[in-house]
Design a protein around this motif. Structure first.
Motif, PDB file in Angstrom:
ATOM      1  N   GLN A 193     113.589  -1.629 -34.948  1.00  0.00           N
ATOM      2  CA  GLN A 193     112.225  -1.256 -34.595  1.00  0.00           C
ATOM      3  C   GLN A 193     111.360  -2.459 -34.240  1.00  0.00           C
ATOM      4  OE1 GLN A 193     111.412   1.943 -34.124  1.00  0.00           O
ATOM      5  NE2 GLN A 193     113.592   2.250 -34.596  1.00  0.00           N
ATOM      6  N   SER A 194     111.794  -3.648 -34.634  1.00  0.00           N
ATOM      7  CA  SER A 194     110.975  -4.836 -34.385  1.00  0.00           C
ATOM      8  C   SER A 194     111.676  -5.858 -33.487  1.00  0.00           C
ATOM      9  CB  SER A 194     110.595  -5.504 -35.718  1.00  0.00           C
ATOM     10  OG  SER A 194     111.747  -5.853 -36.464  1.00  0.00           O
ATOM     11  N   ILE A 195     112.681  -5.425 -32.743  1.00  0.00           N
ATOM     12  CA  ILE A 195     113.368  -6.355 -31.852  1.00  0.00           C
ATOM     13  C   ILE A 195     112.489  -6.740 -30.668  1.00  0.00           C
ATOM     14  CG2 ILE A 195     115.691  -5.567 -32.446  1.00  0.00           C
ATOM     15  CD1 ILE A 195     115.670  -3.948 -29.837  1.00  0.00           C
ATOM     16  N   LEU A 196     112.796  -7.910 -30.112  1.00  0.00           N
ATOM     17  CA  LEU A 196     112.153  -8.369 -28.885  1.00  0.00           C
ATOM     18  C   LEU A 196     113.102  -8.124 -27.720  1.00  0.00           C
ATOM     19  CD1 LEU A 196     110.681 -11.757 -30.144  1.00  0.00           C
ATOM     20  CD2 LEU A 196     109.453  -9.603 -29.800  1.00  0.00           C
ATOM     21  N   ILE A 197     112.582  -7.528 -26.648  1.00  0.00           N
ATOM     22  CA  ILE A 197     113.374  -7.197 -25.467  1.00  0.00           C
ATOM     23  C   ILE A 197     112.959  -8.098 -24.318  1.00  0.00           C
ATOM     24  CG2 ILE A 197     113.844  -5.393 -23.758  1.00  0.00           C
ATOM     25  CD1 ILE A 197     113.530  -3.361 -26.052  1.00  0.00           C
ATOM     26  N   ASN A 198     113.954  -8.620 -23.618  1.00  0.00           N
ATOM     27  CA  ASN A 198     113.698  -9.550 -22.531  1.00  0.00           C
ATOM     28  C   ASN A 198     113.601  -8.795 -21.207  1.00  0.00           C
ATOM     29  OD1 ASN A 198     113.977 -11.632 -20.497  1.00  0.00           O
ATOM     30  ND2 ASN A 198     114.775 -12.977 -22.095  1.00  0.00           N
TER      31      ASN A 198
END
Length: 313
Positions: free
Chosen positions: A15-20
């Motif tokens: 839920q808190s991942i960073l997407i590039n």
């Protein structure tokens, strides 16, 4: 929840991942692409699924080779060189503090934003869109250990003059309709035939049978050039196991000693039932079968050895 080999253990960290997105990192809920993007409008793009072992994206060079070859085949400029894309992948992992196992990456490249919703690539007005989605995902242990069921669908793998199945494109409707039919029949995944009625592949994995101590998989004429598929063939031969790429029918499948599927996410997964028929073992016998278990161990050791080579940046 998905079924089959892509079942996974839910992880709240996702839920808190960073997407590039095009080199810029966004929180999951803020990562977006345009409604005019070629991938959204037309499925115009190519993609790869990548697996992380000990902080290393295993077989990354092979995956990028397939990605760039696919982009070239559809006359699409990825916009950055392979080394730069490799660096971007690892920067995304590092920013998410994903240095361990249990990470799966979806790398997607589309032709870019269009001036208007229309198929002609000449109305594209931006560079390619490059999205990297890293997630904490492990296959369910019961999937790898107990196996899955398949159902042979009427949806065929198409002639390359219609849509070449070797192209890992965003347009997956052929596989999706096959998956729907298998799900409606109560199976985990679809077994798909080629235009001649020979076994081709599954809707999201590659298919193998074990016959008299040999591994058989399709000729490869009507399926994606699978990275895990090719690795399993290579490892089997290196370990003295006869591995054949050939035409075979459902008669061969129903009489097989064992069956399994391969894919980047779950590796090697046994198949226990096809079209309601138990394959190779009685219910009380232990799964996976002898050959599948042996190949799972060989493949696992290979991944560790590949990860030990490092990032190669």
């Amino acid at each position: 929840m998905a079924k089959g080999t892509h079942d996974y253990v839910d992880d709240p960290r996702n839920q808190s991942i960073l997407i590039n997105v095009n080199g810029e990192l966004f929180p999951r809920d803020e990562a977006k692409v345009s409604v005019f993007d070629s991938g959204f409008i037309l499925g115009d793009g190519v993609w790869e699924g990548l697996r992380v072992h000990n902080g290393i994206i295993v077989l990354l060079d092979e995956h990028l080779q397939r990605l760039y070859a696919g982009a070239k085949a559809i006359d699409m400029d990825v916009g950055i060189k392979r080394d730069e894309l490799k660096q971007r992948l690892y920067e995304t992992l590092d920013r998410n503090d994903m240095a361990k196992d249990g990470v799966h990456i979806r790398l997607m490249v589309t032709r870019g934003v269009k001036a208007t919703p229309y198929q002609d690539p000449r109305v594209t007005i931006s560079d390619a869109t490059i999205v990297i989605v890293p997630e904490y995902k492990n296959p369910l242990p019961e999937t790898v250990n107990k196996g899955i069921s398949l159902f042979t669908v009427h949806v065929r793998r198409g002639d390359p003059a219609v849509q070449d199945q070797k192209l890992n494109s965003h347009s997956k409707l052929n596989c999706i309709t096959a998956c729907i039919q298998a799900a409606k029949a109560g199976a985990d995944e679809a077994l798909m035939l080629d235009p001649h009625g020979f076994v081709a592949t599954c809707n999201s994995t590659h298919f193998f049978i074990v016959k008299d101590g040999e591994l058989w998989t399709s000729s490869g004429d009507y399926c994606l050039g699978g990275i895990t598929r090719g690795t399993v063939l290579k490892l089997a031969r290196e370990n003295g196991i006869v591995a054949r790429e050939k035409n075979f029918s459902l008669t061969d499948v129903y009489g097989a000693d064992e069956a399994f599927v391969t894919g980047t996410f779950a590796g090697l997964v046994p198949v226990h039932t096809i079209d309601g028929r138990s394959i190779g073992w009685e219910e009380e016998q232990q799964m996976p079968g002898k050959m599948v278990k042996q190949m799972q161990e060989i493949y696992k050791k290979y991944l560790h050895s590949e990860a030990a080579k490092g990032r190669g940046l």
